[in-house]
Design an enzyme around this catalytic site. Structure first.
Site, PDB file in Angstrom:
ATOM      1  N   ARG A  63       0.828  -1.214   0.000  1.00  0.00           N
ATOM      2  CA  ARG A  63       0.000   0.000   0.000  1.00  0.00           C
ATOM      3  C   ARG A  63       0.862   1.264   0.000  1.00  0.00           C
ATOM      4  O   ARG A  63       0.556   2.246  -0.667  1.00  0.00           O
ATOM      5  CB  ARG A  63      -0.936  -0.010   1.222  1.00  0.00           C
ATOM      6  CG  ARG A  63      -2.019   1.070   1.192  1.00  0.00           C
ATOM      7  CD  ARG A  63      -2.955   0.963   2.383  1.00  0.00           C
ATOM      8  NE  ARG A  63      -3.651  -0.319   2.437  1.00  0.00           N
ATOM      9  CZ  ARG A  63      -4.742  -0.593   1.708  1.00  0.00           C
ATOM     10  NH1 ARG A  63      -5.231   0.316   0.885  1.00  0.00           N
ATOM     11  NH2 ARG A  63      -5.315  -1.766   1.771  1.00  0.00           N
ATOM     12  N   ARG A  89     -10.444   1.831  -2.295  1.00  0.00           N
ATOM     13  CA  ARG A  89      -9.212   1.424  -1.605  1.00  0.00           C
ATOM     14  C   ARG A  89      -8.935   2.431  -0.502  1.00  0.00           C
ATOM     15  O   ARG A  89      -9.179   3.628  -0.677  1.00  0.00           O
ATOM     16  CB  ARG A  89      -8.021   1.474  -2.564  1.00  0.00           C
ATOM     17  CG  ARG A  89      -8.137   0.485  -3.665  1.00  0.00           C
ATOM     18  CD  ARG A  89      -7.045  -0.529  -3.615  1.00  0.00           C
ATOM     19  NE  ARG A  89      -7.164  -1.322  -4.817  1.00  0.00           N
ATOM     20  CZ  ARG A  89      -7.385  -2.630  -4.828  1.00  0.00           C
ATOM     21  NH1 ARG A  89      -7.419  -3.288  -3.694  1.00  0.00           N
ATOM     22  NH2 ARG A  89      -7.562  -3.288  -5.953  1.00  0.00           N
ATOM     23  N   LEU A  91      -6.442   4.764   1.385  1.00  0.00           N
ATOM     24  CA  LEU A  91      -5.154   5.410   1.109  1.00  0.00           C
ATOM     25  C   LEU A  91      -4.202   5.092   2.265  1.00  0.00           C
ATOM     26  O   LEU A  91      -4.623   5.005   3.421  1.00  0.00           O
ATOM     27  CB  LEU A  91      -5.340   6.921   1.013  1.00  0.00           C
ATOM     28  CG  LEU A  91      -6.276   7.432  -0.100  1.00  0.00           C
ATOM     29  CD1 LEU A  91      -6.370   8.938  -0.008  1.00  0.00           C
ATOM     30  CD2 LEU A  91      -5.768   6.994  -1.466  1.00  0.00           C
ATOM     31  N   ASN A 105     -14.329  12.499   0.931  1.00  0.00           N
ATOM     32  CA  ASN A 105     -14.814  11.226   0.394  1.00  0.00           C
ATOM     33  C   ASN A 105     -16.329  11.201   0.421  1.00  0.00           C
ATOM     34  O   ASN A 105     -16.946  11.756   1.326  1.00  0.00           O
ATOM     35  CB  ASN A 105     -14.261  10.076   1.258  1.00  0.00           C
ATOM     36  CG  ASN A 105     -14.685   8.715   0.739  1.00  0.00           C
ATOM     37  OD1 ASN A 105     -14.852   8.537  -0.459  1.00  0.00           O
ATOM     38  ND2 ASN A 105     -14.856   7.768   1.648  1.00  0.00           N
ATOM     39  N   THR A 106     -16.899  10.575  -0.596  1.00  0.00           N
ATOM     40  CA  THR A 106     -18.360  10.381  -0.579  1.00  0.00           C
ATOM     41  C   THR A 106     -18.606   8.945  -0.127  1.00  0.00           C
ATOM     42  O   THR A 106     -17.837   8.038  -0.453  1.00  0.00           O
ATOM     43  CB  THR A 106     -18.966  10.511  -2.001  1.00  0.00           C
ATOM     44  OG1 THR A 106     -18.355   9.527  -2.845  1.00  0.00           O
ATOM     45  CG2 THR A 106     -18.717  11.884  -2.575  1.00  0.00           C
ATOM     46  N   HIS A 107     -19.681   8.780   0.652  1.00  0.00           N
ATOM     47  CA  HIS A 107     -19.994   7.429   1.132  1.00  0.00           C
ATOM     48  C   HIS A 107     -21.498   7.219   1.080  1.00  0.00           C
ATOM     49  O   HIS A 107     -22.260   8.089   1.543  1.00  0.00           O
ATOM     50  CB  HIS A 107     -19.482   7.255   2.570  1.00  0.00           C
ATOM     51  CG  HIS A 107     -19.681   5.871   3.094  1.00  0.00           C
ATOM     52  ND1 HIS A 107     -18.918   4.800   2.677  1.00  0.00           N
ATOM     53  CD2 HIS A 107     -20.574   5.378   3.973  1.00  0.00           C
ATOM     54  CE1 HIS A 107     -19.343   3.710   3.295  1.00  0.00           C
ATOM     55  NE2 HIS A 107     -20.341   4.032   4.084  1.00  0.00           N
ATOM     56  N   SER A 134     -23.258  10.521   2.643  1.00  0.00           N
ATOM     57  CA  SER A 134     -22.415  11.402   3.460  1.00  0.00           C
ATOM     58  C   SER A 134     -21.196  11.862   2.673  1.00  0.00           C
ATOM     59  O   SER A 134     -20.702  11.137   1.796  1.00  0.00           O
ATOM     60  CB  SER A 134     -21.901  10.644   4.702  1.00  0.00           C
ATOM     61  OG  SER A 134     -22.962  10.059   5.428  1.00  0.00           O
ATOM     62  N   ASP A 143     -13.720   5.691   6.805  1.00  0.00           N
ATOM     63  CA  ASP A 143     -14.950   6.518   6.779  1.00  0.00           C
ATOM     64  C   ASP A 143     -15.234   7.114   8.152  1.00  0.00           C
ATOM     65  O   ASP A 143     -16.382   7.208   8.588  1.00  0.00           O
ATOM     66  CB  ASP A 143     -16.139   5.651   6.336  1.00  0.00           C
ATOM     67  CG  ASP A 143     -15.946   5.106   4.925  1.00  0.00           C
ATOM     68  OD1 ASP A 143     -16.312   3.947   4.689  1.00  0.00           O
ATOM     69  OD2 ASP A 143     -15.387   5.844   4.086  1.00  0.00           O
TER      70      ASP A 143
HETATM   71  C1  GRF Z   1     -20.487   5.682  -4.798  1.00  0.00           C
HETATM   72  O1  GRF Z   1     -21.727   5.442  -4.157  1.00  0.00           O
HETATM   73  C2  GRF Z   1     -19.413   5.889  -3.772  1.00  0.00           C
HETATM   74  O2  GRF Z   1     -19.804   6.606  -2.634  1.00  0.00           O
HETATM   75  C3  GRF Z   1     -19.122   4.464  -3.384  1.00  0.00           C
HETATM   76  O3  GRF Z   1     -19.140   3.745  -4.594  1.00  0.00           O
HETATM   77  C4  GRF Z   1     -20.012   4.419  -5.500  1.00  0.00           C
HETATM   78  C5  GRF Z   1     -19.199   4.748  -6.714  1.00  0.00           C
HETATM   79  O4  GRF Z   1     -20.060   5.084  -7.701  1.00  0.00           O
HETATM   80  N1  GRF Z   1     -17.833   4.362  -2.733  1.00  0.00           N
HETATM   81  P1  GRF Z   1     -19.469   5.772  -9.032  1.00  0.00           P
HETATM   82  O5  GRF Z   1     -18.171   5.044  -9.382  1.00  0.00           O
HETATM   83  O6  GRF Z   1     -19.216   7.223  -8.683  1.00  0.00           O
HETATM   84  O7  GRF Z   1     -20.562   5.585 -10.042  1.00  0.00           O
END
Ligand code: GRF
Length: 192
Positions: A63, A89, A91, A105-107, A134, A143
């Site tokens: 990593r 992944r 980081l 980050n989007t979750h 989120s 997260d």
């Molecule tokens: C998104 O919901 C993201 O939050 C999650 O995986 C999905 C990725 O979707 N980790 P995309 O690749 O942006 O279509």
């Protein structure tokens, strides 16, 4: 504000950011898009003429070595902000330390509920009536960083992981675009 986006998959959130950044009054510019594999989402960046790179995780000894390559690729563009959008992944701590707190980050869950790589599946399995989306600051946990924006999303009786995730993604995109805008205008300050 210059932004680097890291993805692993279809890049639908990336696409939404690219579309938002087309508008001259959007205060951020995407300067590079990277992926940890040959992600189909890179095609969105190519369509917009934005430089891309891939650092296939499996090509590196560990990593840390992978993180060093990411760092080398990112410093070419010296972005103000790194957006993880579907990067599947973790980081390495060294890279997080180098850019923190300028990594978001989007979750697809209402953190701290359902962190990790299967937030949608876990919410469904838990039988909860609602989940969410989120946007958080990335720290060296999973997260676990400060929450910048989040919104509740109902889970429907006949939801599958796919239908639920497809309902979550548009909310993620809207939250992400708004967070990037507010960071760019200085309205939202990033803290560790
Ligand atoms: C998104 O919901 C993201 O939050 C999650 O995986 C999905 C990725 O979707 N980790 P995309 O690749 O942006 O279509």
């Amino acid at each position: 504000l210059t932004v680097a986006v890291l993805i692993s998959g279809t890049g639908s959130n990336l696409r939404a950011l690219l579309d938002a950044a087309r508008h001259p009054d959007f205060p951020a510019r995407i300067v590079v898009v990277g992926a940890d594999r040959d992600a189909e989402g890179l095609a969105h960046a190519e369509e917009f003429g934005i430089p891309t790179f891939t650092a296939p995780f499996r090509d590196f000894a560990d990593r840390e070595a992978w993180g060093e390559e990411l760092g080398r690729q990112l410093e070419v563009h010296n972005p103000d902000l790194i957006v993880l959008s579907g990067l599947m992944r973790l980081l390495p701590a060294s890279l997080v330390a180098r850019y923190s707190p300028r990594i978001v980050n989007t979750h697809p869950a209402y953190l701290p509920e359902f962190p990790g790589a299967h937030g949608v599946r876990d919410a469904l399995a838990a039988g909860v009536p609602q989940t969410g989306a989120s946007v958080i600051v990335v720290d060296d946990g999973i997260d676990s960083g400060p929450i910048l924006a989040q919104e509740r999303i109902p889970v429907l009786q006949d939801d599958t992981e796919h239908t639920l995730h497809e309902r979550i993604k548009p909310v993620e995109r809207r939250l992400l675009i708004d967070v990037v805008r507010r960071i760019a205008t200085g309205e939202l300050a990033l803290t560790h």
